[in-house]
Design a protein around this motif. Structure first.
Motif, PDB file in Angstrom:
ATOM      1  N   GLY A  16       1.000  -1.188  -0.101  1.00 46.68           N
ATOM      2  CA  GLY A  16      -0.005  -0.208   0.037  1.00 46.68           C
ATOM      3  C   GLY A  16       1.025   1.169  -0.053  1.00 46.68           C
ATOM      4  O   GLY A  16       2.270   0.951   0.370  1.00 46.68           O
ATOM      5  N   LYS A  22       0.844   0.838   6.873  1.00 42.31           N
ATOM      6  CA  LYS A  22       1.132  -0.596   7.123  1.00 42.31           C
ATOM      7  C   LYS A  22       1.516  -0.892   8.540  1.00 42.31           C
ATOM      8  O   LYS A  22       1.345  -1.969   8.945  1.00 42.31           O
ATOM      9  CB  LYS A  22       2.221  -0.916   6.012  1.00 42.31           C
ATOM     10  N   SER A  41      12.604  -6.769   7.005  1.00 42.44           N
ATOM     11  CA  SER A  41      13.537  -6.644   5.568  1.00 42.44           C
ATOM     12  C   SER A  41      14.825  -6.181   6.147  1.00 42.44           C
ATOM     13  O   SER A  41      15.238  -5.593   7.021  1.00 42.44           O
ATOM     14  CB  SER A  41      12.877  -5.718   4.843  1.00 42.44           C
ATOM     15  N   ARG A  45      18.570   1.938   3.531  1.00 41.67           N
ATOM     16  CA  ARG A  45      18.367   3.297   4.116  1.00 41.67           C
ATOM     17  C   ARG A  45      18.718   3.450   5.421  1.00 41.67           C
ATOM     18  O   ARG A  45      18.789   2.448   6.144  1.00 41.67           O
ATOM     19  CB  ARG A  45      16.996   3.734   3.718  1.00 41.67           C
ATOM     20  N   TYR A  57      13.956  -3.034  10.749  1.00 40.95           N
ATOM     21  CA  TYR A  57      14.667  -3.355   9.549  1.00 40.95           C
ATOM     22  C   TYR A  57      16.047  -3.947  10.050  1.00 40.95           C
ATOM     23  O   TYR A  57      16.392  -3.737  11.193  1.00 40.95           O
ATOM     24  CB  TYR A  57      15.179  -2.259   8.888  1.00 40.95           C
ATOM     25  N   GLU A  76      12.992 -11.448  -2.259  1.00 39.35           N
ATOM     26  CA  GLU A  76      12.760 -10.753  -3.655  1.00 39.35           C
ATOM     27  C   GLU A  76      13.440  -9.128  -3.116  1.00 39.35           C
ATOM     28  O   GLU A  76      13.843  -9.185  -1.917  1.00 39.35           O
ATOM     29  CB  GLU A  76      11.126 -10.223  -3.323  1.00 39.35           C
ATOM     30  N   VAL A  80      13.438   1.328  -3.772  1.00 42.38           N
ATOM     31  CA  VAL A  80      12.181   2.262  -3.488  1.00 42.38           C
ATOM     32  C   VAL A  80      12.799   3.775  -2.812  1.00 42.38           C
ATOM     33  O   VAL A  80      13.533   3.567  -1.976  1.00 42.38           O
ATOM     34  CB  VAL A  80      11.380   1.586  -2.136  1.00 42.38           C
ATOM     35  N   TYR A  85      15.663  -2.355  -0.839  1.00 47.45           N
ATOM     36  CA  TYR A  85      14.985  -3.263   0.367  1.00 47.45           C
ATOM     37  C   TYR A  85      14.877  -4.736  -0.036  1.00 47.45           C
ATOM     38  O   TYR A  85      14.645  -4.777  -1.449  1.00 47.45           O
ATOM     39  CB  TYR A  85      13.547  -2.665   0.465  1.00 47.45           C
ATOM     40  N   THR A  87      13.840  -8.926   1.166  1.00 54.30           N
ATOM     41  CA  THR A  87      13.143  -9.986   2.245  1.00 54.30           C
ATOM     42  C   THR A  87      14.017 -11.101   2.213  1.00 54.30           C
ATOM     43  O   THR A  87      14.401 -11.919   1.437  1.00 54.30           O
ATOM     44  CB  THR A  87      11.839 -10.253   1.766  1.00 54.30           C
ATOM     45  N   ASP A 105       5.681  -6.783   4.751  1.00 55.70           N
ATOM     46  CA  ASP A 105       5.207  -5.419   4.431  1.00 55.70           C
ATOM     47  C   ASP A 105       6.588  -5.113   2.993  1.00 55.70           C
ATOM     48  O   ASP A 105       7.429  -4.886   3.446  1.00 55.70           O
ATOM     49  CB  ASP A 105       5.377  -4.448   5.550  1.00 55.70           C
ATOM     50  N   ASP A 107       6.845  -3.407  -1.207  1.00 52.00           N
ATOM     51  CA  ASP A 107       6.154  -2.596  -2.024  1.00 52.00           C
ATOM     52  C   ASP A 107       5.548  -3.413  -3.298  1.00 52.00           C
ATOM     53  O   ASP A 107       5.582  -4.543  -3.298  1.00 52.00           O
ATOM     54  CB  ASP A 107       7.151  -1.430  -2.656  1.00 52.00           C
ATOM     55  N   GLY A 110       8.005  -5.547  -5.194  1.00 52.22           N
ATOM     56  CA  GLY A 110       8.317  -7.053  -4.401  1.00 52.22           C
ATOM     57  C   GLY A 110       7.395  -7.893  -4.113  1.00 52.22           C
ATOM     58  O   GLY A 110       7.495  -8.982  -4.341  1.00 52.22           O
ATOM     59  N   ARG A 141       4.938  11.483  10.257  1.00 51.98           N
ATOM     60  CA  ARG A 141       6.192  10.851  10.429  1.00 51.98           C
ATOM     61  C   ARG A 141       7.533  11.613  10.590  1.00 51.98           C
ATOM     62  O   ARG A 141       8.398  10.949  11.028  1.00 51.98           O
ATOM     63  CB  ARG A 141       5.982   9.688   9.501  1.00 51.98           C
ATOM     64  N   ARG A 143      10.165  11.900   8.663  1.00 52.62           N
ATOM     65  CA  ARG A 143      11.261  11.289   8.362  1.00 52.62           C
ATOM     66  C   ARG A 143      11.712  11.872   7.201  1.00 52.62           C
ATOM     67  O   ARG A 143      13.025  11.896   6.821  1.00 52.62           O
ATOM     68  CB  ARG A 143      11.083   9.811   8.140  1.00 52.62           C
TER      69      ARG A 143
HETATM   70  P1  5GP Z   1       9.855   2.902   4.353  1.00 51.58           P
HETATM   71  O1  5GP Z   1      11.268   3.375   4.057  1.00 51.58           O
HETATM   72  O2  5GP Z   1       8.943   3.942   4.411  1.00 51.58           O
HETATM   73  O3  5GP Z   1       9.951   1.861   5.675  1.00 51.58           O
HETATM   74  O4  5GP Z   1       9.446   1.826   3.347  1.00 51.58           O
HETATM   75  C1  5GP Z   1       9.491   2.308   1.924  1.00 51.58           C
HETATM   76  C2  5GP Z   1       8.600   1.196   1.026  1.00 51.58           C
HETATM   77  O5  5GP Z   1       9.447   0.082   0.854  1.00 51.58           O
HETATM   78  C3  5GP Z   1       7.241   0.734   1.646  1.00 51.58           C
HETATM   79  O6  5GP Z   1       6.411   0.809   0.589  1.00 51.58           O
HETATM   80  C4  5GP Z   1       7.809  -0.440   2.024  1.00 51.58           C
HETATM   81  O7  5GP Z   1       6.432  -1.287   2.069  1.00 51.58           O
HETATM   82  C5  5GP Z   1       8.621  -0.961   1.180  1.00 51.58           C
HETATM   83  N1  5GP Z   1       9.406  -2.153   1.786  1.00 51.58           N
HETATM   84  C6  5GP Z   1       9.703  -2.429   3.085  1.00 51.58           C
HETATM   85  N2  5GP Z   1      10.466  -3.478   3.182  1.00 51.58           N
HETATM   86  C7  5GP Z   1      10.537  -4.100   1.779  1.00 51.58           C
HETATM   87  C8  5GP Z   1      11.200  -5.175   1.510  1.00 51.58           C
HETATM   88  O8  5GP Z   1      11.678  -6.110   2.080  1.00 51.58           O
HETATM   89  N3  5GP Z   1      11.034  -5.488  -0.045  1.00 51.58           N
HETATM   90  C9  5GP Z   1      10.290  -4.613  -0.985  1.00 51.58           C
HETATM   91  N4  5GP Z   1      10.216  -4.892  -2.100  1.00 51.58           N
HETATM   92  N5  5GP Z   1       9.685  -3.357  -0.356  1.00 51.58           N
HETATM   93  C10 5GP Z   1       9.978  -3.125   0.948  1.00 51.58           C
END
Ligand code: 5GP
Length: 210
Positions: A16, A22, A41, A45, A57, A76, A80, A85, A87, A105, A107, A110, A141, A143
């Motif tokens: 989402g 999320k 994950s 970043r 993370y 995967e 982003v 990112y 898994t 969670d 994107d 992924g 947030r 950030r």
């Molecule tokens: P944030 O930096 O805001 O925590 O995450 C940014 C985006 O990265 C979010 O859309 C989140 O769902 C996605 N994200 C977080 N972990 C992973 C991952 O392991 N794999 C992928 N493909 N996207 C991820």
């Protein structure tokens, strides 16, 4: 041993737009549901305010990320907003083998990769109730710099189209309601015949009937 046993766990993939909520939803789900664990994950970043390495993370260098990719340790991965990112594969395989479910969670890029590799996964899309609310949450947030925030909001609008590739949609208007819906989806998926060892149970009932 009572009832129908589950064969193994399954993956629940939650995507989402950023700001849809999320993280909060996953935390709420984990408080309410048994037998499901969160996949932490890896990312290149830097940690945001209050984020803990190994909990929110695994924060790694780009070199370490590449090593993991090359060694096949990631189920995967995606870039982003300029960061990588991914898994970790092992946690998922072990947890599912133990009969527990795993929530991810990731994107939309992924999620597509997971769908190709684990078609038996459950794909859930979390929608913000409105763009106004999305903006409010992303700003709160704190950030992102204003530029990054604008990029996220623009990307969010594009990403809404991806909902058609998912199995379920939840509109995150109210956290309690959204968490109950997600829990209900998982409960229903656990009852699918294909995920249960009905054969053994049927045989047992047959024995009892003799
Ligand atoms: P944030 O930096 O805001 O925590 O995450 C940014 C985006 O990265 C979010 O859309 C989140 O769902 C996605 N994200 C977080 N972990 C992973 C991952 O392991 N794999 C992928 N493909 N996207 C991820």
């Amino acid at each position: 041993m009572t009832g129908v046993q589950r064969k193994r766990g399954f993956l629940v993939v939650l995507s989402g737009p950023s700001g849809a909520g999320k993280n909060t939803l996953v935390n709420e789900l984990l408080k309410r549901a048994e037998g499901i664990r969160y996949s932490v994950s890896v990312t290149t970043r830097p940690p945001g305010p209050g984020e803990i390495d190994g909990v929110h993370y695994h924060f790694v260098t780009p070199e370490r990320f590449r090593e993991m990719q090359e060694a096949g340790e990631l189920l995967e991965w995606a870039t982003v907003y300029g960061n990588s990112y991914g898994t970790p594969r092992r946690f998922i395989e072990e947890t599912i083998e133990q009969g527990q479910d795993v929530i991810l969670d990731v994107d939309i890029q992924g999620a597509r990769q997971v769908r190709a590799r684990w078609p038996a996964g459950v794909f859930v899309y979390l929608m913000p109730p409105s763009m106004e609310e999305l903006k409010r949450r992303a700003t709160r947030r704190g950030r992102d710099a204003p530029d990054a925030l604008c990029a996220r909001l623009r990307a969010a609008v594009e990403e809404l189209e991806a909902v058609f590739d998912y199995d379920y949609v939840i509109v995150n208007e109210d956290l309690e309601v959204a968490a109950e819906k997600l829990k209900a989806i998982i409960t229903a998926e656990r009852c699918r015949i294909a995920r249960c060892d009905c054969r053994s149970f049927v045989e047992r009932l047959r024995d009892e009937a003799r």
